[in-house]
Design a protein around this motif. Structure first.
Motif, PDB file in Angstrom:
ATOM      1  N   PRO A 208       0.823  -1.226   0.000  1.00 22.25           N
ATOM      2  CA  PRO A 208       0.000   0.000   0.000  1.00 22.25           C
ATOM      3  C   PRO A 208       0.854   1.273   0.000  1.00 22.25           C
ATOM      4  O   PRO A 208       0.441   2.292  -0.571  1.00 22.25           O
ATOM      5  CB  PRO A 208      -0.815  -0.131   1.286  1.00 22.25           C
ATOM      6  CG  PRO A 208      -0.855  -1.591   1.563  1.00 22.25           C
ATOM      7  CD  PRO A 208       0.442  -2.127   1.098  1.00 22.25           C
ATOM      8  N   ARG A 209       1.997   1.220   0.640  1.00 26.16           N
ATOM      9  CA  ARG A 209       2.840   2.421   0.692  1.00 26.16           C
ATOM     10  C   ARG A 209       3.250   2.851  -0.708  1.00 26.16           C
ATOM     11  O   ARG A 209       3.181   4.041  -1.048  1.00 26.16           O
ATOM     12  CB  ARG A 209       4.078   2.130   1.549  1.00 26.16           C
ATOM     13  CG  ARG A 209       5.039   3.302   1.669  1.00 26.16           C
ATOM     14  CD  ARG A 209       6.281   2.899   2.423  1.00 26.16           C
ATOM     15  NE  ARG A 209       7.240   4.006   2.523  1.00 26.16           N
ATOM     16  CZ  ARG A 209       8.457   3.907   3.045  1.00 26.16           C
ATOM     17  NH1 ARG A 209       8.876   2.714   3.495  1.00 26.16           N
ATOM     18  NH2 ARG A 209       9.254   4.951   3.077  1.00 26.16           N
ATOM     19  N   TRP A 210       3.688   1.899  -1.492  1.00 26.52           N
ATOM     20  CA  TRP A 210       4.122   2.253  -2.855  1.00 26.52           C
ATOM     21  C   TRP A 210       2.940   2.690  -3.724  1.00 26.52           C
ATOM     22  O   TRP A 210       3.058   3.607  -4.535  1.00 26.52           O
ATOM     23  CB  TRP A 210       4.832   1.087  -3.513  1.00 26.52           C
ATOM     24  CG  TRP A 210       5.145   1.350  -4.960  1.00 26.52           C
ATOM     25  CD1 TRP A 210       4.508   0.825  -6.040  1.00 26.52           C
ATOM     26  CD2 TRP A 210       6.138   2.228  -5.477  1.00 26.52           C
ATOM     27  NE1 TRP A 210       5.027   1.301  -7.194  1.00 26.52           N
ATOM     28  CE2 TRP A 210       6.051   2.188  -6.879  1.00 26.52           C
ATOM     29  CE3 TRP A 210       7.090   3.058  -4.890  1.00 26.52           C
ATOM     30  CZ2 TRP A 210       6.862   2.933  -7.708  1.00 26.52           C
ATOM     31  CZ3 TRP A 210       7.910   3.797  -5.723  1.00 26.52           C
ATOM     32  CH2 TRP A 210       7.802   3.734  -7.117  1.00 26.52           C
ATOM     33  N   LEU A 211       1.804   2.045  -3.581  1.00 22.50           N
ATOM     34  CA  LEU A 211       0.644   2.415  -4.387  1.00 22.50           C
ATOM     35  C   LEU A 211       0.214   3.850  -4.101  1.00 22.50           C
ATOM     36  O   LEU A 211      -0.183   4.586  -5.020  1.00 22.50           O
ATOM     37  CB  LEU A 211      -0.499   1.442  -4.111  1.00 22.50           C
ATOM     38  CG  LEU A 211      -0.255  -0.013  -4.552  1.00 22.50           C
ATOM     39  CD1 LEU A 211      -1.444  -0.895  -4.162  1.00 22.50           C
ATOM     40  CD2 LEU A 211       0.005  -0.100  -6.052  1.00 22.50           C
ATOM     41  N   LEU A 212       0.315   4.293  -2.820  1.00 26.20           N
ATOM     42  CA  LEU A 212      -0.035   5.684  -2.481  1.00 26.20           C
ATOM     43  C   LEU A 212       0.973   6.661  -3.094  1.00 26.20           C
ATOM     44  O   LEU A 212       0.586   7.705  -3.635  1.00 26.20           O
ATOM     45  CB  LEU A 212      -0.086   5.848  -0.967  1.00 26.20           C
ATOM     46  CG  LEU A 212      -1.252   5.158  -0.257  1.00 26.20           C
ATOM     47  CD1 LEU A 212      -1.128   5.306   1.255  1.00 26.20           C
ATOM     48  CD2 LEU A 212      -2.580   5.746  -0.726  1.00 26.20           C
ATOM     49  N   ILE A 213       2.258   6.313  -3.026  1.00 20.19           N
ATOM     50  CA  ILE A 213       3.272   7.199  -3.592  1.00 20.19           C
ATOM     51  C   ILE A 213       3.132   7.255  -5.107  1.00 20.19           C
ATOM     52  O   ILE A 213       3.286   8.320  -5.725  1.00 20.19           O
ATOM     53  CB  ILE A 213       4.676   6.718  -3.185  1.00 20.19           C
ATOM     54  CG1 ILE A 213       4.871   6.826  -1.669  1.00 20.19           C
ATOM     55  CG2 ILE A 213       5.755   7.499  -3.910  1.00 20.19           C
ATOM     56  CD1 ILE A 213       6.196   6.311  -1.168  1.00 20.19           C
ATOM     57  N   ARG A 214       2.841   6.137  -5.727  1.00 20.76           N
ATOM     58  CA  ARG A 214       2.681   6.110  -7.181  1.00 20.76           C
ATOM     59  C   ARG A 214       1.519   6.997  -7.612  1.00 20.76           C
ATOM     60  O   ARG A 214       1.628   7.768  -8.576  1.00 20.76           O
ATOM     61  CB  ARG A 214       2.443   4.667  -7.641  1.00 20.76           C
ATOM     62  CG  ARG A 214       2.295   4.499  -9.140  1.00 20.76           C
ATOM     63  CD  ARG A 214       2.082   3.025  -9.501  1.00 20.76           C
ATOM     64  NE  ARG A 214       2.058   2.846 -10.940  1.00 20.76           N
ATOM     65  CZ  ARG A 214       0.975   3.034 -11.701  1.00 20.76           C
ATOM     66  NH1 ARG A 214      -0.187   3.407 -11.134  1.00 20.76           N
ATOM     67  NH2 ARG A 214       1.045   2.845 -13.013  1.00 20.76           N
ATOM     68  N   GLN A 215       0.403   6.889  -6.896  1.00 21.43           N
ATOM     69  CA  GLN A 215      -0.756   7.729  -7.245  1.00 21.43           C
ATOM     70  C   GLN A 215      -0.451   9.209  -7.024  1.00 21.43           C
ATOM     71  O   GLN A 215      -0.886  10.068  -7.799  1.00 21.43           O
ATOM     72  CB  GLN A 215      -1.960   7.299  -6.403  1.00 21.43           C
ATOM     73  CG  GLN A 215      -3.268   7.971  -6.810  1.00 21.43           C
ATOM     74  CD  GLN A 215      -3.688   7.621  -8.232  1.00 21.43           C
ATOM     75  OE1 GLN A 215      -3.465   6.500  -8.675  1.00 21.43           O
ATOM     76  NE2 GLN A 215      -4.272   8.590  -8.930  1.00 21.43           N
ATOM     77  N   PHE A 216       0.326   9.528  -5.986  1.00 17.86           N
ATOM     78  CA  PHE A 216       0.702  10.921  -5.715  1.00 17.86           C
ATOM     79  C   PHE A 216       1.557  11.489  -6.851  1.00 17.86           C
ATOM     80  O   PHE A 216       1.357  12.628  -7.296  1.00 17.86           O
ATOM     81  CB  PHE A 216       1.457  11.007  -4.383  1.00 17.86           C
ATOM     82  CG  PHE A 216       2.046  12.350  -4.121  1.00 17.86           C
ATOM     83  CD1 PHE A 216       1.249  13.389  -3.633  1.00 17.86           C
ATOM     84  CD2 PHE A 216       3.397  12.604  -4.378  1.00 17.86           C
ATOM     85  CE1 PHE A 216       1.795  14.644  -3.388  1.00 17.86           C
ATOM     86  CE2 PHE A 216       3.941  13.852  -4.132  1.00 17.86           C
ATOM     87  CZ  PHE A 216       3.133  14.872  -3.643  1.00 17.86           C
ATOM     88  N   VAL A 217       2.507  10.694  -7.354  1.00 18.35           N
ATOM     89  CA  VAL A 217       3.385  11.177  -8.431  1.00 18.35           C
ATOM     90  C   VAL A 217       2.590  11.351  -9.720  1.00 18.35           C
ATOM     91  O   VAL A 217       2.792  12.324 -10.470  1.00 18.35           O
ATOM     92  CB  VAL A 217       4.561  10.195  -8.624  1.00 18.35           C
ATOM     93  CG1 VAL A 217       5.412  10.602  -9.812  1.00 18.35           C
ATOM     94  CG2 VAL A 217       5.413  10.152  -7.373  1.00 18.35           C
ATOM     95  N   LEU A 218       1.649  10.441 -10.009  1.00 15.47           N
ATOM     96  CA  LEU A 218       0.824  10.573 -11.209  1.00 15.47           C
ATOM     97  C   LEU A 218      -0.036  11.826 -11.148  1.00 15.47           C
ATOM     98  O   LEU A 218      -0.162  12.567 -12.150  1.00 15.47           O
ATOM     99  CB  LEU A 218      -0.036   9.327 -11.392  1.00 15.47           C
ATOM    100  CG  LEU A 218       0.679   8.028 -11.777  1.00 15.47           C
ATOM    101  CD1 LEU A 218      -0.289   6.858 -11.780  1.00 15.47           C
ATOM    102  CD2 LEU A 218       1.347   8.152 -13.143  1.00 15.47           C
ATOM    103  N   ASP A 219      -0.626  12.079  -9.979  1.00 16.42           N
ATOM    104  CA  ASP A 219      -1.447  13.283  -9.843  1.00 16.42           C
ATOM    105  C   ASP A 219      -0.586  14.546  -9.943  1.00 16.42           C
ATOM    106  O   ASP A 219      -1.015  15.560 -10.517  1.00 16.42           O
ATOM    107  CB  ASP A 219      -2.196  13.258  -8.508  1.00 16.42           C
ATOM    108  CG  ASP A 219      -3.213  12.116  -8.452  1.00 16.42           C
ATOM    109  OD1 ASP A 219      -3.596  11.619  -9.538  1.00 16.42           O
ATOM    110  OD2 ASP A 219      -3.583  11.693  -7.343  1.00 16.42           O
TER     111      ASP A 219
END
Length: 278
Positions: A208-219
């Motif tokens: 989950p940690r990486w998925l949150l960071i990935r979504q933050f970078v995409l946004d």
């Protein structure tokens, strides 16, 4: 030089002496035309013509060789009247003949072309039997064990072409380059090996940690590639390599959005300026 000038140097006494030298051996040795020509300073042709005019039958090349002349490694040349054949002289000097260089204990023969002793007694001595010359051994190593021709050649101390030539002689099918490298570029044997971090990275990408960071970078990047305006096949690129900089793996400032073609270009040799890389 005018024609016949050298011939005019010979007097009648010289001509008689030349015939006598040619027909009468000196100290058990016959005197040849070249020796007489050098002694009187004339050409060989001059001596031959003189002997022909006097009716002297000239010796052949084999007859002109002095019988019993020792041409062995003892030198200098000497007369051996007790033995007339070279084989008998070699047999008499058997104690002087060196042994074969391979260590088999056989005595070597005499090399007439090089006028010296041979190094090996026979061809089997300098070409000993090797394992790769055995069909069963070659099948076990090349087919069953799956070893490459280069590995076998390196072990046997021969060239790779020697093993391939032996396989072709035995009718063994030779693998192509892609098939021979199968299973040999895995793990530490691969030049791109980075310590086995790929499995750990795949596990991290599911957390989950990486998925949150990935979504933050995409946004943050507007769901658009930072190198081109593409919005398809987006991925997150680490400006600091994953295997080297562990502390930058989850830092958003070290992550950017790239499409898959641009991501492949960044990690290729075409990226000579190392764009998007630290």
């Amino acid at each position: 030089m005018p024609k016949g000038e050298k011939n005019r140097k010979l007097t009648d006494a010289d001509r008689d002496e030349i015939v006598r030298l040619y027909c009468t051996p000196e100290a058990g040795r016959v005197v040849g035309v070249p020796t007489i020509a050098r002694r009187y300073g004339v050409r060989n042709w001059t001596i031959q013509q003189l002997l022909k005019k006097r009716g002297v039958q000239q010796r052949t090349k084999s007859q002109g060789q002095n019988p019993g002349l020792d041409r062995g490694p003892r030198g200098p040349y000497r007369i051996d009247t007790s033995r007339t054949t070279f084989a008998e002289r070699l047999e008499a000097r058997g104690a002087d003949r060196p042994a074969c260089a391979c260590g088999c204990g056989q005595l070597v023969g005499w090399d007439h072309s090089k006028m010296t002793w041979r190094r090996f007694a026979s061809r089997r001595c300098y070409r000993p039997d090797a394992p790769y010359k055995n069909l069963l051994w070659l099948l076990r190593e090349y087919i069953i064990a799956g070893r490459s021709a280069a590995d076998i050649a390196r072990e046997q101390g021969v060239a790779e072409s020697t093993i391939l030539r032996r396989l072709h002689r035995f009718g063994v099918p030779i693998r192509d380059s892609s098939e021979s490298k199968r299973g040999r570029m895995v793990g530490p044997l691969n030049p791109a090996w980075r310590g086995g971090t790929t499995p750990a990275r795949q596990k991290v990408y599911k957390t989950p940690r990486w998925l949150l960071i990935r979504q933050f970078v995409l946004d943050r990047d507007g769901h658009r590639c930072k190198r081109c305006p593409s919005t398809e096949n987006l991925c997150i690129h680490h400006t600091h390599p994953w295997a080297i900089f562990e502390t930058w793996r989850f830092v958003p400032s070290g992550l950017i959005t790239l499409c898959k073609p641009c991501h492949n270009w960044v990690h290729s040799r075409a990226n000579t300026n190392r764009e998007f890389l630290v």
